[in-house]
Design an enzyme around this catalytic site. Structure first.
Site, mmCIF file in Angstrom:
data_model
loop_
_atom_site.group_PDB
_atom_site.id
_atom_site.type_symbol
_atom_site.label_atom_id
_atom_site.label_comp_id
_atom_site.label_asym_id
_atom_site.label_seq_id
_atom_site.Cartn_x
_atom_site.Cartn_y
_atom_site.Cartn_z
ATOM 1 N N ASP A 11 44.995 49.938 45.402
ATOM 2 C CA ASP A 11 45.815 50.555 46.445
ATOM 3 C C ASP A 11 44.862 51.189 47.454
ATOM 4 O O ASP A 11 44.133 52.122 47.122
ATOM 5 C CB ASP A 11 46.738 51.606 45.838
ATOM 6 N N ASP A 105 48.316 46.500 51.697
ATOM 7 C CA ASP A 105 47.261 47.360 51.156
ATOM 8 C C ASP A 105 47.318 47.520 49.646
ATOM 9 O O ASP A 105 46.676 48.415 49.097
ATOM 10 C CB ASP A 105 47.339 48.741 51.809
ATOM 11 N N GLU A 106 48.017 46.640 48.960
ATOM 12 C CA GLU A 106 48.229 46.844 47.528
ATOM 13 C C GLU A 106 48.357 45.497 46.826
ATOM 14 O O GLU A 106 49.003 44.585 47.330
ATOM 15 C CB GLU A 106 49.501 47.669 47.339
#
Length: 483
Positions: A11, A105-106
């Site tokens: 993350d 983003d993960e």
């Protein structure tokens, strides 16, 4: 569930805001809020410095401004975020072919499937190297969780934030989970949390002790069964490399309700054009056109039309959306409009042109998409100079917009690799000032003599003061490490 902590969850830390801080030296270590800046805008991401004031994602922007009036408020630069996300996902795919992106983003990574890890020690080495590589390639930081299941890996990455790594050794999962709040588990939101609290259940340990039958009675069979399994640290879900895209859509929320029916039609046409561009950019087509309308009273209507076959043709989607709009009453005003396409395929049905034209036999294949007609509407938008976006001045060079209004635009001239830059103000129509593409966050690596690449170079960008994290450990045997 596997016996080694070889599922990794990455993350990125406050991703959008961190990108903005990395690209703007004057904002490093300061409160930054990214999102829609209009009266109805919401926060997309807040930097850790802004979170100190209580600002968080999905908060109304007006509330964020009251909590942190001195923060920098910026309009998102999604193309830049996507390009950096692609760099990060590329690093993940070097670790394993099984990468499951959850957002820009993960992502989850199955390290065992790629041969990158087989036990706790090798998993930790892989996670540490990943964080180093991300910093070298993008100048940003990410938090890594390592565990034997997806649920636990995600919980571990949350515990690692910001800029850390947490590994949960197999066999310690129950002890780690027991003292945590029930809101830690996925699927437990405010409503479920309150319902459990009224039943005297506030921790994961209490959730496990309650038993499956009691949870089913409280929450229903599906939710109760799933929560009981998670409370016992059971999660057999595999990392899935490819998630099938189910639909492509775009929508806009308007600062002021639209009452003019003609303008509503123009906006729907514009959204249809954007939706088709996104559809084509993904190499897809679709059969079902969906229109979404949120009215002045917050009531939301959706209408859909299914075509004979998949299409990626602008005129087809435009006309279908217009037909759907005809069935919607917009009296009183419209605050949000959206156009989407579902029933996706990777091919098109050519004779849909005839359907769109009401029986027209053929349309010349070379007929261009009607972009010129839309140009007069998009050109003025570029001169609004969105806050945070890149510009270039013929004399002063590269900079970014700090703000605009009353016929003036204020620009700070700096780059990701410079010192804090100077601020200058210009007329909004200054011919020497033009929009510019973002610069890379990390300067290109210098070439070695003879033309050989120098390889990855560590970024020289400093971390915001609040980011580095150091802990000696946590309850339940979770092992942590930080730079």
């Amino acid at each position: 569930m596997r016996t080694s902590p070889t599922i990794l969850h990455l993350d990125m830390d406050a991703f959008f805001a961190s990108v903005e801080q990395a690209s703007k030296p004057s904002l490093r270590g300061k409160a930054v809020v990214v999102g829609g800046l209009g009266p109805r805008g919401v926060v997309a991401t807040a930097s850790y410095e802004a979170r100190v004031f209580g600002v968080h994602s999905a908060m109304p922007m007006g509330q964020a401004r009251r909590l942190a009036p001195n923060a920098a408020y910026l309009v998102p630069r999604f193309e830049l975020y996507r390009s950096i996300s692609e760099q990060v996902m590329g690093l993940l795919r070097e670790l394993s072919p099984l990468v499951e992106p959850l957002s820009l983003d993960e992502a989850f990574v199955d390290l065992e499937a790629g041969g990158s890890a087989r036990d706790a020690e090798s998993a930790r080495l892989a996670g540490t190297k990943l964080r180093t590589d991300i910093r070298a390639v993008t100048g940003l930081t990410g938090s890594v969780g390592l565990a034997a299941s997806k649920m636990l890996a995600k919980i571990a990455s949350e515990e690692a934030k910001p800029d850390g790594l947490v590994l949960i050794p197999p066999g310690t999962e129950r002890a780690m989970l027991e003292p945590m709040t029930v809101r830690t588990l996925p699927g437990v939101g405010p409503a479920t949390g309150d319902h459990l609290r009224r039943a005297g259940i506030t921790t994961v340990g209490e959730l496990a002790e309650a038993g499956e039958d009691e949870l089913v009675r409280l929450l229903g069979r599906a939710h109760g069964h799933a929560l009981h399994a998670m409370a016992l640290a059971r999660d057999e879900r595999p990392v899935v490399a490819e998630r099938e895209t189910k639909s492509v859509s775009v929508e806009d929320t308007y600062d002021v309700d639209i009452h003019d029916r003609v303008r509503v039609g123009v906006e729907v046409e514009r959204l249809a054009d954007r939706c088709v561009r996104r559809l084509r950019g993904s190499g897809l087509s679709g059969r079902t056109i969906v229109l979404k309308v949120r009215r002045y009273d917050f009531s939301t209507l959706t209408r859909s039309e299914t075509l004979r076959g998949p299409t990626d043709d602008t005129s087809v989607v435009r006309e279908a959306a217009a037909r759907l709009l005809d069935s919607v009453d917009t009296t009183g005003g419209v605050r949000l409009l959206g156009v989407g396409v579902s029933g996706l395929a990777d091919y098109t049905q050519e004779d849909l042109f005839a359907q769109a034209a009401g029986g027209r036999d053929e349309v010349p294949a070379a007929e261009p998409e009607p972009e010129p007609a839309a140009e007069p509407r998009t050109a003025p938008a570029e001169r609004r100079w969105p806050s945070g976006h890149d510009v270039r001045h013929a004399r002063h060079g590269h900079g970014w917009v700090q703000g605009s209004g009353l016929g003036r635009v204020t620009v700070r001239f700096e780059t990701p690799y410079s010192e804090t830059g100077r601020v200058r103000t210009f007329p909004v129509d200054d011919p020497d000032l033009t929009p510019a593409d973002p610069l890379p966050l990390v300067p290109p690596a210098p070439r070695r003599p003879g033309g050989a690449g120098a390889g990855r170079q560590p970024s020289s960008l400093p971390l915001p003061a609040s980011l580095p994290k150091s802990r000696s450990g946590s309850g339940g045997g979770a092992a942590t490490s930080s730079p």
